[in-house]
Every structure is written in structure tokens, then in C-alpha cells.
Design a protein around this motif. Sequence first.
Motif, PDB file in Angstrom:
ATOM      1  N   ASN A 232      -9.919  13.877  17.943  1.00 49.51           N
ATOM      2  CA  ASN A 232     -10.636  12.624  17.663  1.00 49.51           C
ATOM      3  C   ASN A 232     -10.578  11.669  18.847  1.00 49.51           C
ATOM      4  OD1 ASN A 232     -11.112  13.627  15.109  1.00 49.51           O
ATOM      5  ND2 ASN A 232      -9.554  12.398  14.100  1.00 49.51           N
ATOM      6  N   ALA A 236     -13.616  10.307  21.004  1.00 49.13           N
ATOM      7  CA  ALA A 236     -13.840   8.867  21.167  1.00 49.13           C
ATOM      8  C   ALA A 236     -14.007   8.505  22.637  1.00 49.13           C
ATOM      9  CB  ALA A 236     -12.670   8.088  20.564  1.00 49.13           C
ATOM     10  N   LEU A 241     -16.289   5.188  22.967  1.00 44.89           N
ATOM     11  CA  LEU A 241     -15.622   4.235  22.081  1.00 44.89           C
ATOM     12  C   LEU A 241     -14.397   3.594  22.719  1.00 44.89           C
ATOM     13  CD1 LEU A 241     -15.752   5.937  18.556  1.00 44.89           C
ATOM     14  CD2 LEU A 241     -16.932   3.850  19.293  1.00 44.89           C
ATOM     15  N   ARG A 290     -14.898  -2.450  16.871  1.00 43.49           N
ATOM     16  CA  ARG A 290     -14.871  -1.005  17.127  1.00 43.49           C
ATOM     17  C   ARG A 290     -13.807  -0.313  16.266  1.00 43.49           C
ATOM     18  NH1 ARG A 290     -15.169   0.470  23.596  1.00 43.49           N
ATOM     19  NH2 ARG A 290     -17.014  -0.751  24.143  1.00 43.49           N
ATOM     20  N   ASP A 294     -14.273   2.648  13.253  1.00 42.41           N
ATOM     21  CA  ASP A 294     -13.869   3.994  13.662  1.00 42.41           C
ATOM     22  C   ASP A 294     -13.190   4.711  12.489  1.00 42.41           C
ATOM     23  OD1 ASP A 294     -13.020   6.266  14.940  1.00 42.41           O
ATOM     24  OD2 ASP A 294     -11.302   5.303  15.903  1.00 42.41           O
ATOM     25  N   THR A 296     -12.387   7.782  12.319  1.00 43.73           N
ATOM     26  CA  THR A 296     -11.482   8.855  12.755  1.00 43.73           C
ATOM     27  C   THR A 296     -10.103   8.308  13.121  1.00 43.73           C
ATOM     28  OG1 THR A 296     -12.025   8.714  15.120  1.00 43.73           O
ATOM     29  CG2 THR A 296     -13.471  10.061  13.723  1.00 43.73           C
ATOM     30  N   ILE A 299      -9.118   5.097  17.752  1.00 44.52           N
ATOM     31  CA  ILE A 299      -8.830   3.837  18.440  1.00 44.52           C
ATOM     32  C   ILE A 299      -7.507   3.265  17.946  1.00 44.52           C
ATOM     33  CG2 ILE A 299      -9.638   1.481  18.864  1.00 44.52           C
ATOM     34  CD1 ILE A 299     -12.488   2.468  18.583  1.00 44.52           C
TER      35      ILE A 299
END
Length: 417
Positions: A232, A236, A241, A290, A294, A296, A299
Motif C-alpha cells: 500500500n 501510495a 499520495l 489526504r 486514504d 489503505t 499515509i
Amino acid sequence: MEERYSLVDHPASFKTKGLKEYPESSRRFLDNSIPRNGTEIEALNQIVSKYAGRKVRLVMAGEGSTNSIEVVIIDWQAEKGNTRPVYQRFAKSPFPSDYIPFAYHQKDDGRESLYLCEKLDTPSPWIRVYNDESSDGWVGHYFGNSIRNCGIIPYTMPEHYKTRLATDVVKELEALAVDADGSKLIAAGFENLDHLHYALESARGNIAEGMAEAQAMLDAINEKMNAQMNQNVAAAKAGGLLDPIQGVSMEDWAAANAKIAGGTSLDEVLRILEIEKPIWDDVSAQWMARMSQDTTFAISKVYGEAFTNPNMGRFAAASNGSSAGSSAAVEKVKGDFELYIKIMCHQNIGSTQGIDASSILKQYGLSVVDWSAASAHWSPQMASNLELAMKMSDLMNRYNAEFAAAAPATAASDIDF
């Protein structure tokens, strides 16, 4: 013709390796009176003479390990007319000329087995198993060691303990062992104190075995989750991201927040980042957006790692807002799991009394950031180590009660309803 070894040469031979192959916890309970230098039939006759009709634990050697099982020792001469299906099937099979049944075992699902002593005295005879899967040309699997090389433990766990939680059984048996009252031992189903100690070792072994199995499953799950999370994070990064926002990376933003939480002024943080406050506000808003979008949690993972290790990037040369004494305090907590749980409980109980967590942390020489670092050290271990998780429960009960008892009375406690 199956491969055979002499008793002296066989890798599983206790005659060669001695009792060291038995687990230490079981060795003290073995019946050492069974002859090892006689014939198979001599060993068989002595076992049957001593234990016929009794349930015992049969310990058998494997290469590098031992197997054990609870069986009832039988006298085949007296039992071959028994109407049990497995007895009748064996009596009518061609095997009685080569094997003598000496033990009976029934599984929880009702399946029955007979453990067989091979009459052949040399070369090394085998212990075999005869059960529902045996045929006229096969007598089940063999264990690679003769009856002379097996161990007999004359004790088993009393039946009424077998369906209970092992942890509860251990506590009860430990109390019985300390008391060592003969009448209580007999009432609990034990022949003597040695029998009690055997049951206690067995219960502890069950816990250890269960923990090991559960830990292996948890390790596999965590390994899979970590691999997925790393994917992930990689996705990202590839998808942009984690690209910097107005020149401020996720790591710098997380480290900046950690510094502020640790007491560093915003002005000092802005100076290190070389930005003005309006840009900081915009950067923070965008990173928060963000992160919230997110699904997943990539971050969040990067943020958490940077927050708990803020001396990186632009902050590498800056003070982390903690004194040298505070750093020593962090290392102390990282090295003492019980202290970590104690501080956690102190904060929990303090919050119910309206006491700020930071003031409690100061009593231990810690800042909020220090506590985050200590938590980052222990939290993954508590999530991946079942032994710590179990220890945590007992410690929390102990310290929550201790701090609750020591907490100052609130104003409402003086009101009598």
C-alpha cells in the motif's frame, strides 16, 4: 522387507541416547523400574503386571522429539474375548501370531486403537498401531522404537479437569501444591503429590503448546498484513499520495507535529521548515485531507513512523524538545514492559480524576513525545506477542486497582444518597 536397525544403532533408541531424550518436565515422572536390557516380552509382562486396567501416559521416541499419548494398559490374555469392535477385529486378523496388544486408546470421536508389541526380539522390533484403518496387510504406522525403549508415566490428568480452561486449572493446582494437604489431593482426584505435580506440568505444557500454535497463526497473519501494508505504501508513493505539499513532505509534517507536541514552539518549527504560518496551515489541511481519504492507511503508517521518530529530514540536527534525562527515561520504559503498563494505567485512572496526562508523565520524567516513542516500541509487540498480551491483562488489573485505591476522593464521593 522394511528397513530395520539394531536397538543400539537406531536413531530413536533410548538404549543408546538414554533418558535425556525425554522432556525434562516428564523425566521425573517416568517409571524407571521397567527393564531395558531384557527381552520385549519381559518388559511387556512387567508393564502389564503393574498397570493392567490403569490409564497411563505412554511416551515414545521419535528422531529429535518425543510423542506421548494416554492409553489404558491391557492384559491381552484376559481381554481378547472383549466385545469391543477393535478387540474382535484384531483377534480375527492374522496379526496375533506376530504382535501382542498391550494398550487401548479411544479418541474423542470414538475411534479405537490397539498399541501392539512385536514378539520379535531381534533385530529391533517396532511398536505398531492397529485401528480402523488397518488392513490384513498392514498394521498401522510404526514408531521406530521397541517397548523396552518406551516410557511409562503412571499418572494422567483427572477427568474433571480436562474440560476446563488450562489457565484456571494451573491456578487451582498451584494452590493445591502449596497447601499439600493429603485429603484435599485425594478429593481432587490425585494419588499423591507427585501426581499433582505431573498434572500441573501437563496443564502448563498445554498452555505453552496452545500459545505456540496461536502465536504461529498470529505471526502468519501479521506477516501477511505487513506485506500488504508495504504494498500500500509503495502504491501510495507511485500514485503521488506521498508527494510533498508546497515543499513539505509527509515525514517533515509528522516530525513537525511531534516537535510541537513535545514543547517546541510553532515559530521554531516554521523556521526549520522555512515556511510561513499561512503555508503551514494550508499544508496541514491538505495532509489531513489526504490522510482522511486514504482507505489503505498507507499515509497513516508513514505518519506514525515519522511522528515517533521525529529526528529525521530537516529536524535531524534540531533538538527533539526532550532533555537528556527524558531520553534516559524513554529508554528505561522501553526496557521495562511492566513500567510501561504501570504508566499507562496511571494515566487512565488519572483521566477519571480530571488529571492531565502530561502532568502524570512528568512524574516519570517523560514528555508526550517520549510517551509516543515508548508506545511505538511496545504497541507492535503487544499486538504480535501473545505472551505479552496475556501479561498485560494481569498487570493492568493490578495497577488499575492500585491507582484507583490511591486516587484522591472527588467532591461527589462525600454525597450520601
